[in-house]
Scaffold this motif. Structure first.
Motif, mmCIF file in Angstrom:
data_model
loop_
_atom_site.group_PDB
_atom_site.id
_atom_site.type_symbol
_atom_site.label_atom_id
_atom_site.label_comp_id
_atom_site.label_asym_id
_atom_site.label_seq_id
_atom_site.Cartn_x
_atom_site.Cartn_y
_atom_site.Cartn_z
ATOM 1 N N LEU A 145 59.266 95.359 128.195
ATOM 2 C CA LEU A 145 60.117 95.371 129.584
ATOM 3 C C LEU A 145 59.422 94.468 130.609
ATOM 4 O O LEU A 145 60.009 94.273 131.724
ATOM 5 C CB LEU A 145 60.003 96.778 130.140
ATOM 6 N N GLU A 146 58.103 94.169 130.113
ATOM 7 C CA GLU A 146 57.593 93.221 131.341
ATOM 8 C C GLU A 146 57.978 91.849 131.360
ATOM 9 O O GLU A 146 57.902 91.181 132.317
ATOM 10 C CB GLU A 146 55.853 93.149 130.732
ATOM 11 N N MET A 147 58.903 91.318 130.445
ATOM 12 C CA MET A 147 59.691 90.075 130.585
ATOM 13 C C MET A 147 60.691 90.014 131.356
ATOM 14 O O MET A 147 61.106 89.070 132.150
ATOM 15 C CB MET A 147 60.149 89.691 129.002
ATOM 16 N N TRP A 148 61.215 91.128 132.030
ATOM 17 C CA TRP A 148 62.391 91.355 133.109
ATOM 18 C C TRP A 148 61.675 90.741 134.400
ATOM 19 O O TRP A 148 62.071 89.793 135.022
ATOM 20 C CB TRP A 148 62.803 92.527 133.454
ATOM 21 N N SER A 149 60.449 91.272 134.580
ATOM 22 C CA SER A 149 59.623 90.985 135.989
ATOM 23 C C SER A 149 59.345 89.306 135.847
ATOM 24 O O SER A 149 59.198 88.628 136.743
ATOM 25 C CB SER A 149 58.468 91.770 136.260
ATOM 26 N N VAL A 150 58.949 88.888 134.361
ATOM 27 C CA VAL A 150 58.181 87.572 134.373
ATOM 28 C C VAL A 150 59.736 86.529 134.556
ATOM 29 O O VAL A 150 59.548 85.556 135.289
ATOM 30 C CB VAL A 150 57.799 87.656 133.097
#
Length: 522
Positions: free
Chosen positions: A317-322
């Motif tokens: 899920l961290e890739m959405w903020s990235v």
């Protein structure tokens, strides 16, 4: 009630989280999906086409794409499209029939079809464009990106329309069409696609080098390849390609990458490809609507990031903020660059205006100077034309032989004042050569003032009228008073002698019998 970890993440991230939607799979979609329900989470359509030369008077309000049925009579397309427009509250899915979609799917009857083919899958668009480029030898292929939400009610999936066909009326190629519509996630737009709905149209060659690394070959240096298509990891020259097999191969290649490379392709690679698709539109909109441009780019990047492996993207899920941070950073850089270019253009225009003002000012100064110079020249001419009279020398006496009759008493009174006038050459009148009186010598007295006055008269005749006016002595009113210098003894004696001689001349004219000749000479 306790929430699962996945549900808790969804509730914290809100409605903007891509995971809360229902992204399309790589291959087809279920029968329960309709076009109007799919565009809520999949707002992009893609169209592979060969562009035609547009008219120079093309208006943005005109349709960007037109169905082939209307394209045959393009001059009447606007009127036909208006007549065939869908009534409010209805949709193409409810109005169209199986015969309509069968006519479009049949290649021999497509020229009579009112539909335009598009797709939800960006991957299928790239795969199909590459196939046409390599096999069909169409090297001017482009991919158009369309805002699907602007086509609500005017489009339907090909599967929706094919399912309307009863088993008895189905064409022999029905299952072939059905498989094609399932693979390509085909969407049929009725009538036309307006210009504002087309976000951008990008040539295929500008997308090849922007693809994520799992689309490219890993066993060689892609920069040394002679052709950009040689860097692709699938066989682009296959005569019977399978899009389903292509999807499987790309997913396997993505999962064979290391965790760092997967995250790199899912974030940076997705943003790079999304920007390649939206670059013309993004650069145009980002300065006016920063939020709208970044949201649109993020949605497309989210779709690209989820395509190779949706289950893997749900675990990271961290890739959405990235992705969102990368898009915002790119948008800020583009906006600052455009702002700097705008400021530079403003400064350039200001310099141009300043130069023009300077040129006008120089021209005005030159005009003023050209008007002042003649006055200066006139003043100089006046100074140069000033005559300084020298002291009057004594009068001279000249004796000449000229016939002259005896003047009368009335002529003497008229001649006396004319002694101070100019002396002009006089040709003696023809008289009796034998006469003694005609050859009698005549005495002529020349005063210095007479000679000077004669020179001034000759100079005025040679000058122009304007110069003559300038050479005239100033009026007594404007002339400054000058100090009178005392007369010298020579000047006084000269004036006395001149007066005596003039008086003697007048007396001679009165008492002489040849006074008429003397008057005529003078």
């Amino acid at each position: 009630m306790t929430l699962s970890p996945q549900d808790s993440v969804h509730s914290l991230q809100g409605p903007q989280t891509p995971i809360s939607g229902s992204p399309l799979p790589q291959y087809g979609f279920g029968p329960e999906h309709t076009f109007d329900s799919l565009i809520q989470d999949n707002p992009f359509l893609f169209r592979v086409y060969t562009p035609k030369t547009r008219s120079q008077i093309f208006d943005t309000t005109e349709p960007y794409f037109v169905g082939q049925k209307f394209n045959e009579h393009f001059t009447r397309a606007a009127a036909q499209l208006k007549e065939s427009s869908i009534a409010p509250g209805e949709s193409v899915a409810t109005m169209s029939t199986y015969q309509d979609v069968a006519q479009h799917m049949d290649w021999t009857q497509r020229h009579m079809s009112p539909y335009i083919s598009t797709t939800f899958s960006f991957t299928w668009a790239i795969w199909e464009a590459t196939r046409r480029y390599r096999v069909g030898l169409k090297h001017d292929i482009e991919i158009a990106i369309i805002d699907a939400r602007m086509l609500a009610g005017r489009a339907a999936t090909a599967l929706e329309l094919l399912r309307k066909g009863a088993p008895k009326e189905r064409h022999l190629d029905y299952w072939k069409w059905y498989r094609y519509a399932l693979e390509s996630q085909d969407v049929l737009v009725h009538g036309s696609i307006p210009g504002p709905a087309v976000l951008a149209s990008v040539p295929l060659l500008s997308l090849i080098d922007k693809l994520p690394s799992y689309f490219l070959r890993q066993d060689c240096n892609t920069k040394s390849m002679p052709s950009p298509f040689d860097t692709l990891s699938w066989d682009t020259m296959d005569r019977k390609p399978s899009f389903r097999q292509f999807c499987q191969d790309m997913s396997d290649q993505f999962l064979r990458l290391s965790a760092e490379h997967r995250l790199r392709d899912a974030t940076g690679g997705s943003v790079r490809l999304a920007m390649a698709f939206l670059r013309p539109w993004f650069h145009k909109v980002v300065a006016e609507d920063f939020t709208g441009a970044t949201d649109m780019a993020c949605m497309l990047a989210f779709m690209i990031a989820q395509w190779p492996a949706q289950w893997w993207s749900r675990d990271h899920l961290e890739m959405w903020s990235v992705i969102r941070s990368l898009v915002q950073a790119v948008a800020e850089e583009v906006r600052e660059k455009q702002k700097g270019e705008a400021d530079q253009e403003v400064r350039r225009l200001q310099d141009v205006v300043t130069d023009l003002e300077r040129v006008v000012q120089d021209y005005e100064e030159a005009e003023v100077a050209s008007c002042v110079d003649p006055e200066k020249e006139k003043d100089d001419d006046k100074e140069e034309a000033t005559i300084v009279f020298p002291p009057s020398p004594p009068a001279s006496v000249i004796e000449c032989l000229c016939p002259s009759p005896v003047p009368s008493t009335s002529a003497v009174s008229t001649t006396a004042p004319s002694v101070t006038q100019d002396i002009v050459p006089v040709i003696p009148s023809s008289g009796n050569p034998g006469s003694v009186e005609s050859s009698r010598p005549t005495t002529i007295i020349l005063s210095p003032t007479i000679i000077i006055h004669q020179q001034q008269h000759q100079q005025q005749e040679q000058c122009s009228p304007a110069e003559v006016h300038e050479l005239q002595p100033p009026s007594p009113e404007t002339e400054k008073p000058r100090k009178h210098r005392p007369h010298s003894l020579a000047e006084t004696a000269s004036c006395i002698i001149t007066g005596v001689l003039v008086g003697a001349f007048i007396t001679l004219c009165i008492i002489n019998s040849q006074r008429r000749t003397l008057i005529y000479v003078t």
